[in-house]
Every structure is written in structure tokens, then in C-alpha cells.
Write an enzyme that holds these catalytic residues in place. Sequence first.
Site, PDB file in Angstrom:
ATOM      1  N   TRP A 104     -41.637 -26.504  61.998  1.00 23.04           N
ATOM      2  CA  TRP A 104     -42.350 -27.587  62.674  1.00 23.04           C
ATOM      3  C   TRP A 104     -41.493 -28.848  62.831  1.00 23.04           C
ATOM      4  O   TRP A 104     -41.996 -29.967  62.814  1.00 23.04           O
ATOM      5  CB  TRP A 104     -43.669 -27.919  61.970  1.00 23.04           C
ATOM      6  CG  TRP A 104     -44.668 -26.822  62.158  1.00 23.04           C
ATOM      7  CD1 TRP A 104     -44.949 -25.813  61.293  1.00 23.04           C
ATOM      8  CD2 TRP A 104     -45.474 -26.589  63.310  1.00 23.04           C
ATOM      9  NE1 TRP A 104     -45.884 -24.954  61.832  1.00 23.04           N
ATOM     10  CE2 TRP A 104     -46.229 -25.418  63.079  1.00 23.04           C
ATOM     11  CE3 TRP A 104     -45.641 -27.252  64.522  1.00 23.04           C
ATOM     12  CZ2 TRP A 104     -47.124 -24.898  63.994  1.00 23.04           C
ATOM     13  CZ3 TRP A 104     -46.529 -26.732  65.448  1.00 23.04           C
ATOM     14  CH2 TRP A 104     -47.263 -25.571  65.175  1.00 23.04           C
ATOM     15  N   GLU A 150     -69.439 -18.506  94.680  1.00 21.78           N
ATOM     16  CA  GLU A 150     -70.702 -19.104  94.252  1.00 21.78           C
ATOM     17  C   GLU A 150     -70.857 -20.423  95.016  1.00 21.78           C
ATOM     18  O   GLU A 150     -70.400 -21.472  94.581  1.00 21.78           O
ATOM     19  CB  GLU A 150     -70.705 -19.361  92.746  1.00 21.78           C
ATOM     20  CG  GLU A 150     -72.071 -19.793  92.230  1.00 21.78           C
ATOM     21  CD  GLU A 150     -72.012 -20.927  91.199  1.00 21.78           C
ATOM     22  OE1 GLU A 150     -73.036 -21.149  90.530  1.00 21.78           O
ATOM     23  OE2 GLU A 150     -70.978 -21.586  91.082  1.00 21.78           O
ATOM     24  N   ALA A 206     -44.108 -30.851  83.290  1.00 23.62           N
ATOM     25  CA  ALA A 206     -44.646 -32.072  82.673  1.00 23.62           C
ATOM     26  C   ALA A 206     -43.988 -33.261  83.348  1.00 23.62           C
ATOM     27  O   ALA A 206     -43.068 -33.890  82.789  1.00 23.62           O
ATOM     28  CB  ALA A 206     -44.386 -32.067  81.174  1.00 23.62           C
ATOM     29  N   PRO A 207     -44.416 -33.621  84.561  1.00 23.48           N
ATOM     30  CA  PRO A 207     -43.721 -34.643  85.356  1.00 23.48           C
ATOM     31  C   PRO A 207     -43.753 -36.037  84.734  1.00 23.48           C
ATOM     32  O   PRO A 207     -42.883 -36.864  85.018  1.00 23.48           O
ATOM     33  CB  PRO A 207     -44.459 -34.611  86.693  1.00 23.48           C
ATOM     34  CG  PRO A 207     -45.805 -34.051  86.375  1.00 23.48           C
ATOM     35  CD  PRO A 207     -45.580 -33.063  85.281  1.00 23.48           C
ATOM     36  N   ARG A 260     -49.222 -23.314  92.160  1.00 19.68           N
ATOM     37  CA  ARG A 260     -48.492 -22.299  91.396  1.00 19.68           C
ATOM     38  C   ARG A 260     -49.321 -21.854  90.184  1.00 19.68           C
ATOM     39  O   ARG A 260     -49.459 -20.661  89.901  1.00 19.68           O
ATOM     40  CB  ARG A 260     -47.157 -22.861  90.928  1.00 19.68           C
ATOM     41  CG  ARG A 260     -46.352 -21.878  90.070  1.00 19.68           C
ATOM     42  CD  ARG A 260     -45.268 -22.574  89.242  1.00 19.68           C
ATOM     43  NE  ARG A 260     -44.346 -23.329  90.056  1.00 19.68           N
ATOM     44  CZ  ARG A 260     -43.318 -22.803  90.710  1.00 19.68           C
ATOM     45  NH1 ARG A 260     -43.097 -21.513  90.651  1.00 19.68           N
ATOM     46  NH2 ARG A 260     -42.515 -23.585  91.422  1.00 19.68           N
ATOM     47  N   ASP A 315     -66.406 -19.556  90.393  1.00 16.90           N
ATOM     48  CA  ASP A 315     -67.496 -20.451  90.010  1.00 16.90           C
ATOM     49  C   ASP A 315     -67.318 -21.828  90.650  1.00 16.90           C
ATOM     50  O   ASP A 315     -66.200 -22.285  90.887  1.00 16.90           O
ATOM     51  CB  ASP A 315     -67.518 -20.606  88.485  1.00 16.90           C
ATOM     52  CG  ASP A 315     -68.627 -21.539  88.029  1.00 16.90           C
ATOM     53  OD1 ASP A 315     -69.797 -21.150  88.152  1.00 16.90           O
ATOM     54  OD2 ASP A 315     -68.311 -22.665  87.593  1.00 16.90           O
TER      55      ASP A 315
END
Length: 634
Positions: A60, A365, A45-46, A289, A310
Site C-alpha cells: 500500500w 424503457e 483521469a483528465p 469509449r 433503463d
Amino acid sequence: RYSLFYNHLKNIEQSEEGLDKFTKSYKTFGVNQLLEGGIYCKEWAPGAEAVFLAGDFNGWNPFSHPYKKLEYGKWELYIPPGEDGCPAVPHGSKLKVVIRAQNGALLYRISPWARYVVRDEDKVNYDWVHWNPPQSYIHKHPSPKRLKSLRIYESHVGIASPEGKVASYKNFTYNILPRIKDLGYNCVQLMAIMEHAYYASFGYQVTSFFAASSRYGTPDDLKEMIDVAHSMGITVLLDVVHSHASKNSEDGLNQFDGTDSCFFHSGYRGNHQLWDSRLFDYANWEVLRFLLSNLRMWIEDYRFDGFRFDGVTSMLYHHHGIGTGFSGDYHEYFGLHVDEDALCYLMLANHMINSLHPECITIAEDVSGMPALCRPVEEGGGGFDYRLAMAIPDKWIQIIKELKDEDWNMGNIVHTLTNRRYEEKYIAYAESHDQALVGDKTLAFRLMDAEMYTNMSVLVPLTPVIDRGIQLHKMIRLITHALGGESYLNFMGNEFGHPEWLDFPRIGNNESYHYARRQFNLTEDDLLRYKFLNAFDRDMNRLEERFGWLASPQAYVSEKHEANKVIAFERAGLIFIFNFHPYQSYVDYRFFFKYKILLDSDAEEYGGHRRLDHNTEYFSEEYSHNYRPNSLMV
């Protein structure tokens, strides 16, 4: 292109991880159970200021379990086992990655590497569920050996039932796989397996790339389904969507770290204007990656035998094929309009698959006809094994829609069926799922239309429309099968002329499942003519299994007679003769062969008129015809 590929490959191989560890990152990223009961978590998460893990396991609390920041935008967290040695995060508990964005906002996200996500009936978004059962499914059967002749049954698990509901992996395992085996198909291509929040997207708006869709059952149910297919000798391919991703952010990849980029290009380049979806940044190390590891996970965890990629045309070009026609001229395939980063990713993907799992099959495809897409990477090619012959179904639609029967052009049909790049393997098909969708029509529906509702019973007289439709349905499929390529594909239900169209539940149809099903029961009713088409498709495949024309060199076409509407060709030691004339039959028609009838679309068991004597033997004579030394009359 090869230089670009080689530089990427060399960088990966010479990194600390190497190719094996780099492409096996699904074992370390996300939330992973360790043997001693601890949990190791890792995310990329840069754009995040801070990352936390919250869920049922910690009531939580969004801040009690912070990740440690690493280099290059990576974050990691270790949670030790409980005092009793039990897993820190129990199986079946819900989780969220909590991202503190650059603007200070807290974002609750599903990990891009999540293996199982579910949606409660009263909710809109999916929830991430930690999947770590005490005993996972153990595969019992080896994968089939690589097939020489590929006969593909394109399938969707959710619609594989006559009932108006979402069908299950279990239903497919015990009710559909035996049917596929009986029909003579040796490969099943599964659509809509990668989790997608919107069912009506047909699986092409993926939200969780590592999660098998929970609407059909559990991951173990899918593993069992693949294992049972392998026990029948059926190869299983996954329809993989790496060309784009859903715009969902609550339960998708979009804005995972609070920025517009992360896995995607930012701004205009990161959005597909027609599909309303996000486009990957294939030059990014962590995106490579993610995608390469995704392929490897499906092979090694679920035992898929390969992939149908696809949207390859959209990947290959910056214009994504939008508003662009392709004539085959080489300037269309080489230039600044080609997305070399995407092409390089495809080369890396095929190289990885071929290196680590050489028995696996990959299919592209691509409607553009990119040269060398199905040549080895070492030659500078794309590395795919097969490409879809996408011009063939378009040609059949155009002929049926625009031309009277007497105006069919035999030369044009032959040209379309044989026009393929030298030494690149093509998958021929008369129609796929595209033609079955609402807004389009299947071949059967185009040929017979409204009469399918009233005149498919054997108890009513055979009308000209139904007669013509049944006969052409068989002939079109056989000539496509035998002349069109090195593999053959059929979408589930189309083999017997499934009536009506395919439409998933949505607001526009009042969330109805009426058209989101396959009425296989129609073939089991002896009073309906669907059984004839089903039997012909079965025997056509069984004949190919016996003689192997798909694995044979391209056919030699000896006749394409415009006035007589006759096409004749030889392949794999068989003679194929087609009379497309709407009303003219022929006696003592000369060909250059000698043989006996093996498959006849006019046979009674296929809904034909039994005009030929199958006991007749045909002998050739030394009479030159169509530049061949011998011929015979039929």
C-alpha cells in the site's frame, strides 16, 4: 439525427483504433494481466495531477508505482512479472488507484474498469479486488438463436428465494432456471447485476459498471448461470443502466479524478434532481469509449444475449421527463429539449451491437413514445428491437383502482392494448417490478388485498373477493399477452399472484429481509390457490410457444361490446373471447368462427368453475356477423 450519429461513427472508425478496438477498450483499460505475467494498467483521469497504483502487492505504498501521463487525459503503467515469473499483482489482492488532485489531495479510488469489487461486513465502502483466477469459467453451450416470440421473466437474483437473505447465482442456476423453463418463459431479464453499493436501490444506482455484483457470488458463478440458461434454450438479457450513475465517490465513478466532471456533465446538468445521481456527458469521446466497451464486455465475457436499457426517457430529454406529460404530438419529440448527444449514443450502441453481435436483442424503457426508437439506425431510428408498452400496466391499475366492474370500458381496454407505433415492436406486460415495490401494489394484491392472508386455502370456502381476484388475474394476463404487443414480460412471482410487496432491507424497515424474497413455495402447496394461477400462466406460455401469436401480425378485433362486456379477437389462427361482465354469462353468443377450446380460464385446474364442456366442437356457418362472412355461437 442520422447525420450526428454518422459523424460520430465516422470519427471512431477513422481513428487510429477503429470501431473494434475502441469498443474493446475493456481489454486495455483498468488493470489487465498480460500473458507473460506482467500487468498493464490504463486510466482516463483528465483532471488528475498524478496517478499511482497501490495495493497489497506493494504494501500500500501510494507512490511506488506511478502512471505515465499520455495525451488526452490518459495514464498508463506497466508492472513486470516477478523474478519467478509469477504475476506482479496476484489474484484476489486488493488495489486502489491513487489520484493526486489539482488541489494536492490524495484520493484513493476504485478503477472505473474494475471487474470485481467486494465489501467486508464491517465496512461501508466496497474494495477493489484483482480478479484473475488461474482458470476462468469456460462456456460450454452456445447462445440460443434469436427468438421470434419473446416471453420474458424479469428477475432479481438476490430475492429469488423464500428465505430472508441475499440469494446467490448458484441458487438461481439450480433452483430458479428450471422453474422459468417449466413456466414456458424463453428469456430471463436480470436486474441488479451491475455492482451497486446500495442494495435497496434495486440495482439502479450503479457504482462499478464492469463488475458483476459480488453479493450473489463470483464472476464465474454468473458465467455458469448464463451458460446453464443457454443449455435450456433460455435467452439472457441484462438490465443495463447507462442513464445515470451513483453519486458515490469512494467506491463509484463520481469525482474519480477529483473534479466535478470527468465522466459527467459538471454543475446542474450533471445531476438528476429526482434520482440524486450523476448524468453522463454523452458527447465526450472517452465516455463513449467507456459505455460502448461496457456493453461489449457483458456480451463477450459473460455471454449476455442483449440488454434492456433503463431510463431511456431520462436520457432522451434535457428535462428527463420530470413534470412532463406526453400526448403523442410530434412537437414533444423534436426540438431543443431533446438531448441529441444521448440519442446519438443510443444509436451508436445499437449499431455496434447489431454490427458485432447481430443475434443480440435490445429493449428501450421509454415512457414518452419517441417515434422511430425501434426502427433501424439507417432509417434515422434509435435502433432498438423492442420498447416497453408502459401504458398497459398503468391502465390496469387505473381500471381496478377507480372503476366498478360494470363500468369497465371495453373500447378503452382494446385501445390501450393495441395503441402502438406502426412497425415498432412492443413488449406487453400487466405488471413489472415497478408495481411490486413498497408503496405500490401488485394486481393480485389490488384485487384480493387482505383476504390473501386468510382465504387462499382450498380448505376454506371460495369468497367473492378471492374468486373475482383469481379470475381477473388470469384474464388480464391473457388478454395482455395475446393483444398487447410482440413480446410479453412478467416479474418473478407475479405469475402466481405473489402476496405482499417488495421491500429491500434499509433503515426504515430495520434492515429486514422479510419482504426482499419470493415465496415460490406457495405454488408447491396443494392446499393453496396460488397453484391455479401458476398453472394458468404456464399453460398460457406453452400455448403461445405452440401457436406463436407474439410473432404474428397485430390481432383483428371483431368485438368490443360495452353492454355485454365482451371482447373477441383473432390472432395466429386462434380465437380469443373474454367475458368481463361481473355477473352475466351468455348462451348461444354469436361469433364468426369455428373451433375447439384450447385454454379456458374457467377450467378447474386454474381455480375456475368448469362451466364449459371442452369436448364441444364449434362450427361456423355462413351467417354474416361483425363484418365477417361466417360466424358461430358459443
